[in-house]
Design a protein around this motif. Structure first.
Motif, mmCIF file in Angstrom:
data_model
loop_
_atom_site.group_PDB
_atom_site.id
_atom_site.type_symbol
_atom_site.label_atom_id
_atom_site.label_comp_id
_atom_site.label_asym_id
_atom_site.label_seq_id
_atom_site.Cartn_x
_atom_site.Cartn_y
_atom_site.Cartn_z
ATOM 1 N N GLY A 37 0.824 -1.215 0.000
ATOM 2 C CA GLY A 37 0.000 0.000 0.000
ATOM 3 C C GLY A 37 0.849 1.251 0.000
ATOM 4 N N VAL A 38 1.892 1.261 0.786
ATOM 5 C CA VAL A 38 2.799 2.411 0.817
ATOM 6 C C VAL A 38 3.504 2.565 -0.523
ATOM 7 C CG1 VAL A 38 4.937 3.286 1.873
ATOM 8 C CG2 VAL A 38 3.107 2.382 3.323
ATOM 9 N N LYS A 39 3.918 1.461 -1.100
ATOM 10 C CA LYS A 39 4.574 1.523 -2.417
ATOM 11 C C LYS A 39 3.609 2.088 -3.455
ATOM 12 C CE LYS A 39 7.111 -1.073 -5.860
ATOM 13 N NZ LYS A 39 7.616 -2.356 -6.297
ATOM 14 N N TYR A 40 2.356 1.667 -3.386
ATOM 15 C CA TYR A 40 1.356 2.168 -4.327
ATOM 16 C C TYR A 40 1.154 3.674 -4.169
ATOM 17 C CZ TYR A 40 -3.014 2.828 -6.809
ATOM 18 O OH TYR A 40 -3.975 3.282 -7.662
ATOM 19 N N LEU A 41 1.129 4.157 -2.922
ATOM 20 C CA LEU A 41 0.936 5.587 -2.672
ATOM 21 C C LEU A 41 2.077 6.423 -3.242
ATOM 22 C CD1 LEU A 41 -0.442 5.629 0.982
ATOM 23 C CD2 LEU A 41 -1.662 6.244 -1.114
ATOM 24 N N VAL A 46 1.848 -1.098 -8.357
ATOM 25 C CA VAL A 46 2.380 -2.160 -7.511
ATOM 26 C C VAL A 46 2.658 -3.362 -8.381
ATOM 27 C CG1 VAL A 46 1.921 -3.713 -5.588
ATOM 28 C CG2 VAL A 46 1.112 -1.376 -5.490
ATOM 29 N N THR A 47 3.919 -3.696 -8.490
ATOM 30 C CA THR A 47 4.284 -4.930 -9.180
ATOM 31 C C THR A 47 4.684 -5.958 -8.144
ATOM 32 O OG1 THR A 47 6.490 -4.026 -9.520
ATOM 33 C CG2 THR A 47 4.944 -3.834 -11.336
#
Length: 141
Positions: A37-41, A46-47
């Motif tokens: 979720g943090v990576k997506y933000l 997101v891979t």
């Protein structure tokens, strides 16, 4: 061995560990979901996570799980089910030093399929390697 000690043989330790692994699985799903979720933000897509970062999250969250439960009550849920808890052989409160030594030696024991647990049978005090080096043992609850 201290007169309060309770010998927890390998089969009971493994059963308790399996119980705790199911709880840890939930923790790992939560931590992984938060990381994704943090990576997506911040990245927008997101891979996957870097495998080294993912392994670091797994180890840190597992250490945190055991550190919390061993320092707050002396037992995990798996240990409570099997009716034993951890305590310090020097009669001090279990601290992060005890937890860290015990956790990393237990991690090596896990990676070696529990074979080092068999050394309990030849140990004079019936302590495992992690008991000996962390100066902790078990008592019945």
């Amino acid at each position: 061995m201290n007169d309060k000690s309770y010998i927890v043989f390998p089969l009971k330790r493994i059963a308790s560990t399996i119980y705790d692994l199911f709880l840890l699985l939930g923790v790992w799903f939560l931590v992984g979901s938060i990381a994704l979720g943090v990576k997506y933000l911040f990245v927008g897509e997101v891979t996957s996570l870097n495998p080294n970062f993912g392994m670091a999250l797994v180890i840190i969250s597992a250490w945190s799980f055991y550190a919390y439960f061993w320092t707050h009550g002396g037992k995990t849920l798996g240990m409570a089910v099997w009716k034993f808890e951890i305590y310090s052989l020097d009669n001090n409160k279990i601290g992060l030093k005890h937890v860290s030594i015990r956790f990393f030696i237990n991690l090596v024991t896990f990676l070696l399929a529990g074979i080092p647990l068999l050394l309990m049978y030849v140990s004079k005090e019936k302590l495992s390697i992690s008991d000996h080096f962390s100066r902790t043992s078990y008592r019945k609850i």
